[in-house]
Design a protein around this motif. Sequence first.
Motif, short mmCIF file in Angstrom:
data_model
loop_
_atom_site.label_atom_id
_atom_site.label_comp_id
_atom_site.label_asym_id
_atom_site.label_seq_id
_atom_site.Cartn_x
_atom_site.Cartn_y
_atom_site.Cartn_z
N LEU A 1 -6.33 4.65 -7.20
CA LEU A 1 -6.99 4.41 -8.07
C LEU A 1 -7.79 3.33 -8.83
CD1 LEU A 1 -3.99 5.10 -10.67
CD2 LEU A 1 -5.42 6.87 -10.09
N GLN A 2 -8.73 3.49 -9.63
CA GLN A 2 -10.36 2.88 -9.55
C GLN A 2 -9.60 1.69 -10.85
OE1 GLN A 2 -13.46 2.63 -8.77
NE2 GLN A 2 -13.38 0.33 -9.74
N GLY A 3 -9.57 1.15 -10.38
CA GLY A 3 -8.74 -0.58 -11.85
C GLY A 3 -10.34 -1.31 -11.91
N ASP A 4 -9.42 -2.96 -12.74
CA ASP A 4 -10.47 -3.30 -13.69
C ASP A 4 -11.45 -4.30 -12.90
OD1 ASP A 4 -8.34 -4.34 -13.55
OD2 ASP A 4 -8.13 -5.08 -15.49
N GLU A 5 -10.31 -4.63 -11.42
CA GLU A 5 -10.77 -5.47 -10.11
C GLU A 5 -12.81 -5.89 -10.32
OE1 GLU A 5 -6.94 -5.03 -10.77
OE2 GLU A 5 -8.52 -3.44 -9.97
N PRO A 6 -12.40 -6.92 -9.92
CA PRO A 6 -14.77 -7.05 -9.99
C PRO A 6 -15.44 -6.66 -8.54
CG PRO A 6 -13.54 -9.00 -10.57
CD PRO A 6 -13.09 -8.20 -10.74
N LEU B 1 -0.05 -0.57 -8.55
CA LEU B 1 -0.02 -0.88 -7.05
C LEU B 1 -0.83 0.19 -6.12
CD1 LEU B 1 1.55 -1.22 -4.46
CD2 LEU B 1 2.63 0.98 -4.48
N MET B 2 -1.27 1.31 -6.74
CA MET B 2 -2.47 1.75 -6.68
C MET B 2 -4.03 1.88 -7.02
SD MET B 2 -0.95 6.12 -8.05
CE MET B 2 -0.01 6.45 -7.60
N GLU B 3 -3.86 0.90 -7.63
CA GLU B 3 -5.55 0.33 -7.91
C GLU B 3 -5.72 -0.79 -7.29
OE1 GLU B 3 -5.73 0.91 -12.76
OE2 GLU B 3 -5.13 -0.86 -12.38
N GLU B 4 -5.08 -1.92 -7.05
CA GLU B 4 -5.29 -3.19 -5.97
C GLU B 4 -4.79 -2.81 -4.99
OE1 GLU B 4 -3.22 -6.34 -8.50
OE2 GLU B 4 -4.62 -5.42 -9.75
N ALA B 5 -3.87 -1.98 -4.25
CA ALA B 5 -3.44 -1.81 -2.79
C ALA B 5 -3.90 -0.52 -2.36
CB ALA B 5 -1.60 -2.34 -2.61
N GLY B 6 -3.98 0.21 -3.21
CA GLY B 6 -4.42 1.77 -2.60
C GLY B 6 -3.39 2.36 -1.67
N PHE B 7 -2.00 1.87 -2.30
CA PHE B 7 -0.42 3.18 -2.17
C PHE B 7 -0.17 3.09 -3.80
CE2 PHE B 7 -1.46 0.81 2.11
CZ PHE B 7 -1.03 1.74 2.44
N GLY B 8 0.52 4.05 -3.63
CA GLY B 8 1.16 4.46 -4.44
C GLY B 8 2.76 4.83 -3.54
N GLY B 9 4.05 4.84 -4.33
CA GLY B 9 5.38 4.87 -4.94
C GLY B 9 5.99 5.88 -5.04
N ARG B 10 7.18 5.93 -3.95
CA ARG B 10 8.03 6.77 -4.58
C ARG B 10 9.03 6.83 -5.23
NH1 ARG B 10 5.75 9.63 0.29
NH2 ARG B 10 4.70 11.39 -0.48
N ASN B 11 9.65 5.22 -4.68
CA ASN B 11 11.08 4.63 -4.81
C ASN B 11 10.83 3.06 -5.37
OD1 ASN B 11 11.54 6.64 -2.53
ND2 ASN B 11 12.84 6.24 -4.28
N PHE B 12 11.11 2.79 -6.57
CA PHE B 12 11.06 1.52 -7.28
C PHE B 12 12.35 1.02 -7.33
CE2 PHE B 12 6.69 3.63 -7.65
CZ PHE B 12 5.62 2.33 -7.44
#
Length: 187
Positions: A137-142, A96-107
Motif C-alpha cells: 500500500l502507498q504510505g506516507d514515507e518520503p 505492514l503493507m505500507e512499510e514492508a510490502g506484505f500483508g498478514g493473515r494472522n496477528f
Amino acid sequence: MDKNLQKPKIHRVATVAQSRLFTVESVDLEFSNGARRVYERMKPSHHETVMVVPVLDDHLLLIREYGAGIEDYELGFPKGLIDPGEVVMEAANRELMEEAGFGGRNFTFLRRLSMAPSYFSSKMHIVVAQNLYPQRLQGDEPEPLPLVRWPISRMLALLDEPDFCEARNVSALFLAHAWLNRTPGEE
C-alpha cells in the motif's frame, strides 16, 4: 497498583510551547505529602500507535528508516499511528503493507507499552504478524524503506547491530522472542 498511593492534585496546566506537531505543557502538581513540582510534558493525546513484528517463514522482517531525531537510519520493525476508526490489527496490517510490502493473515497481540510516561501519554501496541503475503500500500514515507530479512534463529543477535537500538524495537524483540519460544500450551 498500590492502593495507598494518591494521585497528585493538578493546580494548573499551561501551554509553554507549540509547533506544527507538538504542544508542550507545564503541569503544576501537589503531591499528597504537600510537595509541589512543575513538570513539562507533551500535551496528552488519545492517538495510539502499533508496532508489527512480521514473521515470514523462519525470518523476521525489519525495515531501515531515517530518524530525524538521531539524524541517521535505524533498523526496526514497521510501526505507525492507528488511524481514527481503525482497530489495532487493521492498523498493524496497513502499516505492514505500507512499510514492508506484505500483508498478514494472522496477528497476535503481545502487549501495550507506554513510552517515557513522565513526558508522553502515548501507547504503542506490539503485535506479531504471521502467514504473510506480498501486498503493498502507498504510505506516507518520503522514500522506499529497505527491507531486511533476519533469521529467527539469530533474533537476539539483533542486539549486537549498531543501528538496532531504539527502545521500542528492543522491547518488541524481547516480547516476540518470549512468545515465539513459549512452550506448547503456555499462553
